[in-house]
Motif scaffolding. Sequence first.
Motif, PDB file in Angstrom:
ATOM      1  N   LEU A 129       1.022  -1.171  -0.045  1.00 22.58           N
ATOM      2  CA  LEU A 129      -0.019  -0.209  -0.094  1.00 22.58           C
ATOM      3  C   LEU A 129       0.840   1.246  -0.160  1.00 22.58           C
ATOM      4  N   MET A 130       1.852   1.210   0.850  1.00 26.38           N
ATOM      5  CA  MET A 130       2.791   2.442   0.734  1.00 26.38           C
ATOM      6  C   MET A 130       3.417   2.599  -0.641  1.00 26.38           C
ATOM      7  N   LYS A 131       3.711   1.674  -1.248  1.00 26.58           N
ATOM      8  CA  LYS A 131       4.564   1.580  -2.593  1.00 26.58           C
ATOM      9  C   LYS A 131       3.582   2.240  -3.317  1.00 26.58           C
ATOM     10  N   ASN A 132       2.248   1.801  -3.509  1.00 31.43           N
ATOM     11  CA  ASN A 132       1.321   2.439  -4.387  1.00 31.43           C
ATOM     12  C   ASN A 132       1.142   3.697  -4.146  1.00 31.43           C
ATOM     13  N   GLN A 133       1.235   4.151  -2.837  1.00 32.43           N
ATOM     14  CA  GLN A 133       1.120   5.618  -2.758  1.00 32.43           C
ATOM     15  C   GLN A 133       2.462   6.588  -2.802  1.00 32.43           C
ATOM     16  N   GLY A 134       3.336   5.978  -3.422  1.00 29.73           N
ATOM     17  CA  GLY A 134       4.404   6.612  -3.531  1.00 29.73           C
ATOM     18  C   GLY A 134       5.402   6.962  -2.345  1.00 29.73           C
ATOM     19  N   LEU A 135       5.120   6.109  -1.183  1.00 31.88           N
ATOM     20  CA  LEU A 135       5.859   6.659  -0.060  1.00 31.88           C
ATOM     21  C   LEU A 135       7.122   5.670   0.221  1.00 31.88           C
ATOM     22  N   TRP A 136       7.661   4.798  -0.361  1.00 35.65           N
ATOM     23  CA  TRP A 136       8.659   4.198  -0.550  1.00 35.65           C
ATOM     24  C   TRP A 136       9.918   5.246  -0.817  1.00 35.65           C
ATOM     25  N   LEU A 137      10.940   5.172   0.102  1.00 32.90           N
ATOM     26  CA  LEU A 137      12.134   6.242  -0.331  1.00 32.90           C
ATOM     27  C   LEU A 137      13.260   5.874  -0.980  1.00 32.90           C
ATOM     28  N   TYR A 138      13.881   6.619  -1.772  1.00 34.23           N
ATOM     29  CA  TYR A 138      14.918   6.531  -2.506  1.00 34.23           C
ATOM     30  C   TYR A 138      14.755   5.469  -3.710  1.00 34.23           C
ATOM     31  N   ARG A 139      13.546   5.772  -4.199  1.00 31.58           N
ATOM     32  CA  ARG A 139      13.243   4.833  -5.541  1.00 31.58           C
ATOM     33  C   ARG A 139      13.776   5.642  -6.978  1.00 31.58           C
ATOM     34  N   ASP A 140      13.932   6.994  -7.045  1.00 32.72           N
ATOM     35  CA  ASP A 140      14.419   7.634  -8.174  1.00 32.72           C
ATOM     36  C   ASP A 140      16.106   7.647  -8.180  1.00 32.72           C
ATOM     37  N   LYS A 141      16.629   7.033  -7.225  1.00 33.40           N
ATOM     38  CA  LYS A 141      18.016   6.858  -7.429  1.00 33.40           C
ATOM     39  C   LYS A 141      18.464   5.761  -6.472  1.00 33.40           C
ATOM     40  N   ARG A 142      19.462   5.025  -7.105  1.00 33.84           N
ATOM     41  CA  ARG A 142      20.113   3.571  -6.211  1.00 33.84           C
ATOM     42  C   ARG A 142      21.106   4.345  -5.341  1.00 33.84           C
ATOM     43  N   ILE A 143      21.057   4.100  -4.143  1.00 36.32           N
ATOM     44  CA  ILE A 143      22.122   4.809  -3.178  1.00 36.32           C
ATOM     45  C   ILE A 143      22.976   3.671  -3.142  1.00 36.32           C
ATOM     46  N   VAL A 144      24.600   4.337  -3.205  1.00 34.42           N
ATOM     47  CA  VAL A 144      25.470   3.482  -2.891  1.00 34.42           C
ATOM     48  C   VAL A 144      26.091   4.031  -1.422  1.00 34.42           C
ATOM     49  N   GLY A 145      26.547   3.266  -0.470  1.00 33.95           N
ATOM     50  CA  GLY A 145      26.980   3.614   0.655  1.00 33.95           C
ATOM     51  C   GLY A 145      25.883   3.831   1.723  1.00 33.95           C
ATOM     52  N   ALA A 146      25.954   4.675   2.511  1.00 42.88           N
ATOM     53  CA  ALA A 146      25.179   5.191   3.701  1.00 42.88           C
ATOM     54  C   ALA A 146      23.922   5.639   3.151  1.00 42.88           C
ATOM     55  N   ILE A 147      22.773   5.252   3.543  1.00 43.28           N
ATOM     56  CA  ILE A 147      21.243   5.790   3.328  1.00 43.28           C
ATOM     57  C   ILE A 147      21.298   6.986   4.000  1.00 43.28           C
ATOM     58  N   PRO A 148      20.936   8.286   3.580  1.00 47.49           N
ATOM     59  CA  PRO A 148      20.815   9.408   4.440  1.00 47.49           C
ATOM     60  C   PRO A 148      19.623   9.194   5.297  1.00 47.49           C
ATOM     61  N   GLY A 149      20.072   9.729   6.756  1.00 44.20           N
ATOM     62  CA  GLY A 149      18.762   9.433   7.415  1.00 44.20           C
ATOM     63  C   GLY A 149      18.673   7.949   8.388  1.00 44.20           C
ATOM     64  N   VAL A 150      19.458   7.250   7.940  1.00 40.29           N
ATOM     65  CA  VAL A 150      19.258   5.841   8.428  1.00 40.29           C
ATOM     66  C   VAL A 150      20.565   5.750   9.067  1.00 40.29           C
ATOM     67  N   SER A 151      20.658   5.394  10.853  1.00 37.82           N
ATOM     68  CA  SER A 151      21.695   5.348  11.511  1.00 37.82           C
ATOM     69  C   SER A 151      22.118   3.948  11.825  1.00 37.82           C
ATOM     70  N   ILE A 152      23.448   3.820  11.982  1.00 27.60           N
ATOM     71  CA  ILE A 152      23.996   2.499  12.334  1.00 27.60           C
ATOM     72  C   ILE A 152      23.477   2.022  13.694  1.00 27.60           C
ATOM     73  N   GLY A 153      22.828   0.976  13.931  1.00 24.59           N
ATOM     74  CA  GLY A 153      22.018   0.529  14.906  1.00 24.59           C
ATOM     75  C   GLY A 153      20.668   0.475  14.778  1.00 24.59           C
ATOM     76  N   ASP A 154      20.100   1.101  13.840  1.00 23.21           N
ATOM     77  CA  ASP A 154      18.592   1.240  13.706  1.00 23.21           C
ATOM     78  C   ASP A 154      18.256  -0.321  13.689  1.00 23.21           C
ATOM     79  N   VAL A 155      17.001  -0.637  14.290  1.00 21.43           N
ATOM     80  CA  VAL A 155      16.424  -1.967  14.330  1.00 21.43           C
ATOM     81  C   VAL A 155      15.148  -1.920  13.628  1.00 21.43           C
ATOM     82  N   PHE A 156      14.864  -3.039  12.641  1.00 23.87           N
ATOM     83  CA  PHE A 156      13.858  -3.246  11.846  1.00 23.87           C
ATOM     84  C   PHE A 156      13.179  -4.725  12.335  1.00 23.87           C
ATOM     85  N   PHE A 157      11.927  -4.749  12.532  1.00 25.45           N
ATOM     86  CA  PHE A 157      11.254  -5.951  12.842  1.00 25.45           C
ATOM     87  C   PHE A 157      10.773  -6.668  11.785  1.00 25.45           C
TER      88      PHE A 157
END
Length: 656
Positions: free
Chosen positions: A197-225
Amino acid sequence: MDSIVPCLNLNLYSEPTSSSSTTIPKITPKIEPLDEPPPFLPTTTYISHTHPHLPTHHQTPSVPPPPEPDVSSEFNRISELFRSAFAQRLQKYGDVAILPDADPISGAIVPYSNPETQVSNVVISPRGGRKQDQRSSELVRVTDLKPEDYRSFRGGIRRTRMIFDSLRAFFVAEDEKCRDLLTPQRRLRVDLKVATLMKNQGLWLYRDKRIVGAIPGVSIGDVFFFRMELCVVGLHGQAQAGIDYVPASQSSNGEPIATSIIVSGGYEDDEDAGDVIIYTGHGGQDKHSRQVVHQKLECGNLALERSMHYGIEVRVVRGLKYEGSSAGKVYVYDGLYRVTDTWFDVGKSGFGVYKFKLVRFENQGQMGSVVLKFAESLRTRQLDAWPKGYVTLDMSSKKENVPVFFFNDIDDDHEPLYYEYLNTTRFPLHLYDHGAKGIGCDCVGGCLDICSCANKNGGQFAYDLNGILVRGKQLIFECGPHCQCPPTCRNRVSQKGLSNRLEVFRSQETGWGVRSLDLIQAGSFICEFTGVVLTHEQAQIFTMNGDSLVYPSRFPDRWAEWGDLSQIFADYVRPAYPSIPPLDFAMDVSRMRNVACYMSHSSSPNVIVQLVLFDHNNISFPHLMLFAMENIPPMRELSLDYGIADEWTGKLSICN
């Protein structure tokens, strides 16, 4: 941000000649163990792209061939072909620029400057309800972020993750309402539904460029379930595959380039020593995760080899088992690694596998996986084995369900221990004298949607069955001491007290602070902000005495951010029921307080204040309950938005 780096055309090979006799094999990407096997997902296959300098791979026979006597020779031969092809291209055309091996900056990505391009327009996808079917193949590296740039990107990541978490809680609650009305069936993957649903609403981040290296705004240690969270924020773009890369068919230089991997022990030949990883390539496994055929240097394997060749860094996410997760595991971002070596070897099963050595870049933050394991190890430690700095292992004196630790390895200041610990707020006695009896529900066997307490909340419960806050409201009514429902009722979340092991600690940056030794899931209850409640008149007298007072009316309406689905549903309306009058009381914490009083102030907090009522019927004097706005890893400081803080320090005086 000073520079964004695009990828040059580094096609080392001419276009492959078409041949009717060539069989294009299909292989399965490196699959990591799923959070929960979704039987309704189609199997994803990738078609390999042959090169004239590489041997043609044919369809894998149904019966696995016996292991070759010298499997390393195949890798050496292929690697030599790569080197010779690259040298021939360089000698013939002179259009390939590769920096020395010791230079961490890849020759495949060079600095690019465009004064008319803004950072937000380059890397963040628009939020206009536009469906995004395919990721960009353009490789860019975001460098030299200024502090204000990072804060902006961090805010975007936090808002996106909050939508994911609160939308998932919303769908879980909706599914629970209909569960008894449906025939028994396997529970759906709500995280997949939310991500789609978020993809269909255009809410996925960094789709118009493929980021090499660190993702801006994502910190080392961030946890995802959930794995799908990684896709939503652009950290790892594959829902199942362990290697995320730009395929050769999409790459501007005609070669695949790897950007991230997930290390979760899905392959028996993996070796993880933290800063150094021996990562096994993909392919050759059956449905039981057994190696049954030789791996091939194609797709993700070839992409990792090319990333090593060009010196392109790779993001590493670790999948770890964790009891507090609904899926039994979590994913932790551990920073950037470089591929320093690769070879073809005989695996434990006797078949040839590609191995990649990854070494972590220096001068990065501590790995989140290390912190997670350290915090978990404290559970089983004996009293004499705790690290230096722990003054007491329970400053609540057993007034809480779990201990509240006190840590100070900076100086001898033990001030928080001088206050009486107050595990619940003290209200004036007259609040319990009028209308306190007979206001509870009569749900003897357990509360359902027809519960009178649910009706006070607008006809629905505020929490799902796991105790996650579905949507913030001005006021939440929980079942209380006069209700007939059992203590296990789903509508008694915040009154049960502390469930995470919190710690008051001394910090050189923020003075006193609070962190957790447990992983706190977004939307879950943390603790109550306690104190002795004073009326308006009493507060004026106490202020003259110089006592420390907290004014609940000054807390901003951060509760409205949790569950704000206005970007998902066009008809979303901010909850206005039940409405309450402005809070006109203060809380004295000058003598009695709890762990919440030491939380630091932040304009971008990870904790919100949710007003709750359960033990009396006066809506003008609610409890101040604290809930997590995001997944909070162990040892990360908890913060609140106090609204009006001390003009000199930026924090309340009680926190200094």
